[in-house]
Design a protein around this motif. Structure first.
Motif, PDB file in Angstrom:
ATOM      1  N   ALA A  14     -92.574  34.929  55.424  1.00 60.38           N
ATOM      2  CA  ALA A  14     -93.898  34.318  55.301  1.00 60.38           C
ATOM      3  C   ALA A  14     -93.791  32.923  54.682  1.00 60.38           C
ATOM      4  O   ALA A  14     -92.963  32.681  53.808  1.00 60.38           O
ATOM      5  N   ASN A  15     -94.632  32.031  55.155  1.00 67.32           N
ATOM      6  CA  ASN A  15     -94.723  30.688  54.593  1.00 67.32           C
ATOM      7  C   ASN A  15     -95.514  30.799  53.292  1.00 67.32           C
ATOM      8  O   ASN A  15     -96.723  30.617  53.252  1.00 67.32           O
ATOM      9  N   HIS A  16     -94.792  31.134  52.230  1.00 65.85           N
ATOM     10  CA  HIS A  16     -95.397  31.427  50.929  1.00 65.85           C
ATOM     11  C   HIS A  16     -94.531  30.799  49.852  1.00 65.85           C
ATOM     12  O   HIS A  16     -93.302  30.707  50.025  1.00 65.85           O
ATOM     13  N   TYR A  56     -93.626  31.818  58.997  1.00 68.16           N
ATOM     14  CA  TYR A  56     -94.863  32.016  59.757  1.00 68.16           C
ATOM     15  C   TYR A  56     -96.046  32.014  58.800  1.00 68.16           C
ATOM     16  O   TYR A  56     -95.901  32.280  57.601  1.00 68.16           O
ATOM     17  N   ASP A  57     -97.229  31.702  59.343  1.00 66.22           N
ATOM     18  CA  ASP A  57     -98.458  31.646  58.541  1.00 66.22           C
ATOM     19  C   ASP A  57     -99.428  32.781  58.851  1.00 66.22           C
ATOM     20  O   ASP A  57    -100.280  33.096  58.035  1.00 66.22           O
ATOM     21  N   ASP A  58     -99.304  33.366  60.025  1.00 64.69           N
ATOM     22  CA  ASP A  58    -100.229  34.429  60.412  1.00 64.69           C
ATOM     23  C   ASP A  58     -99.522  35.403  61.363  1.00 64.69           C
ATOM     24  O   ASP A  58     -98.342  35.230  61.673  1.00 64.69           O
ATOM     25  N   SER A  59    -100.245  36.388  61.840  1.00 72.09           N
ATOM     26  CA  SER A  59     -99.614  37.411  62.684  1.00 72.09           C
ATOM     27  C   SER A  59     -99.079  36.822  63.991  1.00 72.09           C
ATOM     28  O   SER A  59     -98.015  37.225  64.465  1.00 72.09           O
ATOM     29  N   ASN A  60     -99.774  35.864  64.575  1.00 70.29           N
ATOM     30  CA  ASN A  60     -99.267  35.229  65.801  1.00 70.29           C
ATOM     31  C   ASN A  60     -97.990  34.455  65.495  1.00 70.29           C
ATOM     32  O   ASN A  60     -97.040  34.481  66.283  1.00 70.29           O
ATOM     33  N   GLY A  61     -97.960  33.772  64.363  1.00 66.72           N
ATOM     34  CA  GLY A  61     -96.767  33.033  63.963  1.00 66.72           C
ATOM     35  C   GLY A  61     -95.594  33.961  63.701  1.00 66.72           C
ATOM     36  O   GLY A  61     -94.443  33.623  64.001  1.00 66.72           O
TER      37      GLY A  61
END
Length: 123
Positions: A8-10, A25-30
């Motif tokens: 995750a982009n965290h 990634y930022d979301d489920s699609n990512g």
């Protein structure tokens, strides 16, 4: 391990973003997109410096530095004998941290505890 990592982009993953094999990634699609990309590509070869940064030894060094355990603990004795005795009682956490720091700087002691030979300076 020579794999592409998807995370995750965290802020908790900021350390890993410096490596070429880290897909964020930022979301489920990512997440789906990054996972597909990771499964379809070969991971880049890491440099020796990058491998060193991912080692337990480097992680321990970062932890010791951030926790301030790389600085010697200096306690001034009390003037009163009874207070002096109480103030010099063994603090196991300080002693353990200092012992670890002192031993991890010696190639011989590191090898005794299972470190890879000649890995102290990334050699």
């Amino acid at each position: 391990m020579g794999k592409i990592v998807v995370c995750a982009n965290h802020p908790s993953n900021d350390f890993f973003k410096q490596f070429p094999n880290c897909q964020t990634y930022d979301d489920s699609n990512g997440f789906v997109e990054a996972t597909r990309k990771a499964l379809s590509e070969e991971p880049d070869q890491l440099t020796d410096a990058q491998k060193r940064e991912l080692s337990w030894e480097a992680a321990t060094e970062r932890f010791v530095r951030v926790a301030g355990l790389d600085q010697a603990v200096v306690k001034k004795p009390s003037k009163s004998p009874s207070k002096y005795f109480a103030s010099t009682s063994l603090n196991l956490e300080d002693a353990s941290a200092y012992l670890h720091y002192a031993a991890s700087g010696s190639e011989t002691s590191r090898r005794v505890f299972g470190a890879i030979p000649e890995s102290l300076q990334g050699g």
